[in-house]
Design a protein around this motif. Structure first.
Motif, PDB file in Angstrom:
ATOM      1  N   ASP A   1       0.798  -1.221   0.000  1.00 41.83           N
ATOM      2  CA  ASP A   1       0.000   0.000   0.000  1.00 41.83           C
ATOM      3  C   ASP A   1       0.835   1.279   0.000  1.00 41.83           C
ATOM      4  O   ASP A   1       0.408   2.299  -0.559  1.00 41.83           O
ATOM      5  N   ILE A   2       1.998   1.239   0.646  1.00 43.66           N
ATOM      6  CA  ILE A   2       2.851   2.439   0.716  1.00 43.66           C
ATOM      7  C   ILE A   2       3.847   2.461  -0.438  1.00 43.66           C
ATOM      8  O   ILE A   2       3.929   3.425  -1.190  1.00 43.66           O
ATOM      9  N   PHE A   3       4.600   1.369  -0.588  1.00 45.16           N
ATOM     10  CA  PHE A   3       5.572   1.298  -1.675  1.00 45.16           C
ATOM     11  C   PHE A   3       4.912   1.067  -3.029  1.00 45.16           C
ATOM     12  O   PHE A   3       5.491   1.346  -4.064  1.00 45.16           O
ATOM     13  N   LYS A   4       3.698   0.487  -3.006  1.00 41.64           N
ATOM     14  CA  LYS A   4       2.982   0.106  -4.230  1.00 41.64           C
ATOM     15  C   LYS A   4       3.739  -0.967  -5.007  1.00 41.64           C
ATOM     16  O   LYS A   4       3.668  -1.037  -6.237  1.00 41.64           O
ATOM     17  N   PHE A   5       4.463  -1.816  -4.280  1.00 38.95           N
ATOM     18  CA  PHE A   5       5.174  -2.917  -4.908  1.00 38.95           C
ATOM     19  C   PHE A   5       4.202  -4.048  -5.220  1.00 38.95           C
ATOM     20  O   PHE A   5       3.249  -4.284  -4.481  1.00 38.95           O
ATOM     21  N   ARG A   6       4.465  -4.756  -6.297  1.00 43.08           N
ATOM     22  CA  ARG A   6       3.675  -5.936  -6.641  1.00 43.08           C
ATOM     23  C   ARG A   6       4.475  -7.175  -6.254  1.00 43.08           C
ATOM     24  O   ARG A   6       5.625  -7.343  -6.669  1.00 43.08           O
ATOM     25  N   ILE A   7       3.875  -8.041  -5.446  1.00 42.40           N
ATOM     26  CA  ILE A   7       4.572  -9.211  -4.944  1.00 42.40           C
ATOM     27  C   ILE A   7       4.749 -10.235  -6.061  1.00 42.40           C
ATOM     28  O   ILE A   7       3.783 -10.628  -6.712  1.00 42.40           O
ATOM     29  N   SER A   8       5.979 -10.647  -6.280  1.00 42.80           N
ATOM     30  CA  SER A   8       6.263 -11.729  -7.215  1.00 42.80           C
ATOM     31  C   SER A   8       6.070 -13.067  -6.516  1.00 42.80           C
ATOM     32  O   SER A   8       5.306 -13.915  -6.974  1.00 42.80           O
ATOM     33  N   HIS A   9       6.742 -13.248  -5.391  1.00 42.48           N
ATOM     34  CA  HIS A   9       6.600 -14.452  -4.584  1.00 42.48           C
ATOM     35  C   HIS A   9       7.296 -14.239  -3.260  1.00 42.48           C
ATOM     36  O   HIS A   9       8.045 -13.279  -3.079  1.00 42.48           O
ATOM     37  N   ALA A  10       7.050 -15.133  -2.332  1.00 45.67           N
ATOM     38  CA  ALA A  10       7.710 -15.103  -1.029  1.00 45.67           C
ATOM     39  C   ALA A  10       8.145 -16.512  -0.685  1.00 45.67           C
ATOM     40  O   ALA A  10       7.351 -17.448  -0.768  1.00 45.67           O
ATOM     41  N   ASP A  11       9.406 -16.676  -0.323  1.00 44.22           N
ATOM     42  CA  ASP A  11       9.938 -17.976   0.077  1.00 44.22           C
ATOM     43  C   ASP A  11       9.869 -18.088   1.593  1.00 44.22           C
ATOM     44  O   ASP A  11      10.370 -17.227   2.321  1.00 44.22           O
ATOM     45  N   VAL A  12       9.237 -19.150   2.063  1.00 43.24           N
ATOM     46  CA  VAL A  12       8.952 -19.320   3.481  1.00 43.24           C
ATOM     47  C   VAL A  12       9.635 -20.580   4.006  1.00 43.24           C
ATOM     48  O   VAL A  12       9.621 -21.619   3.351  1.00 43.24           O
TER      49      VAL A  12
END
Length: 254
Positions: A177-188
């Motif tokens: 919401d602040i950076f307006k970045f679009r998430i590609s993926h997250a490694d958990v």
């Protein structure tokens, strides 16, 4: 030729063939080094990283492929085998959202906000050479403390994350919401950590107490790895499972 970053980990005069040394080293990096999470570097890049010939790299990759550690696809490259691939999410959720989804009314408190030298694992994951912004938040409900999150951001994002923002906005919301970045993926990945003095004080446990640690490295479109976060909770606070698609879900008591 660029500096061979892993050459010091090899012993050309040792009893173990060089290709096996390279293969074992690559296997140890899978799921831990951001360059070895899903797709491996190219053969040329591996030659530069290890300071070895292409024949040695190909022998190492063939050795790993025979053991299903990697999958080699002609014309596409080398990929991590399904059994060795870390949990991967296409969407991310904050600890606050998970708690709220369980019907709790969590409170979030900013415990720490400063520039600091990142641990080696964080520096590698985010490709950092300098200090990083470190944010620690504590979560509690009427029943008591619930958990602690620790987040690292590249220094380039510091001006966008003030202490006031960090204290009232979750990391997930900051990214989207602040950076307006679009998430590609997250490694958990999920493991155990020992409670530091500061974390122990918030969770009301003894320093050194074993905590469940859920680590997430978030990659954003056009930005690369842009966030490294750790969720620390006491045993029994939360149960998580990784689906076959790599999505992390919470279940059980929070």
């Amino acid at each position: 030729m660029p500096h061979a970053v892993f050459s010091s980990d090899l012993d050309p005069n040792g009893p173990t063939p060089l290709y096996l040394q390279v293969g074992h080293h690559i296997s140890g990096l899978i799921g831990k080094d951001s360059r070895f999470m899903d797709r491996l570097p190219s053969e040329a890049e591996l030659c530069q990283m290890y300071g070895v010939s292409r024949i040695t790299v190909r022998q190492a990759l063939s050795y790993l492929a025979e053991r299903d550690v990697v999958v080699r696809q002609h014309g596409r490259g080398t990929f991590v085998g399904a059994l060795h691939r870390p949990g991967r999410q296409q969407t991310i959720h904050s600890f606050f959202e998970i708690l709220a989804g369980k019907g709790l009314s969590p409170e979030m408190t900013l415990l720490d906000y400063r520039m600091r030298q990142p641990p080696e694992e964080v520096a590698k994951a985010l490709s950092l050479k300098d200090d990083a912004l470190f944010i620690r938040r504590g979560y509690r409900s009427e029943q008591g403390p619930l958990g602690v999150t620790e987040v690292f951001y590249p220094a380039s994002l510091v001006r966008m994350v003030t202490p006031e923002l960090a204290g009232r906005t979750t990391s997930t919301s900051i990214l989207q919401d602040i950076f307006k970045f679009r998430i590609s993926h997250a490694d958990v990945s999920i493991g155990l950590s020992r409670a530091s003095q500061n974390v122990a004080e918030w969770l009301k446990v003894d320093p050194g107490t074993a905590l469940m640690r859920i680590k997430r490295v978030t990659t954003c479109v056009g930005q690369g790895a842009c966030e490294y976060s750790r969720l620390l909770v006491t045993e029994g606070t939360a149960d998580f499972r990784i689906t076959a698609e790599g999505e992390m879900l919470s279940e059980g008591a929070l």
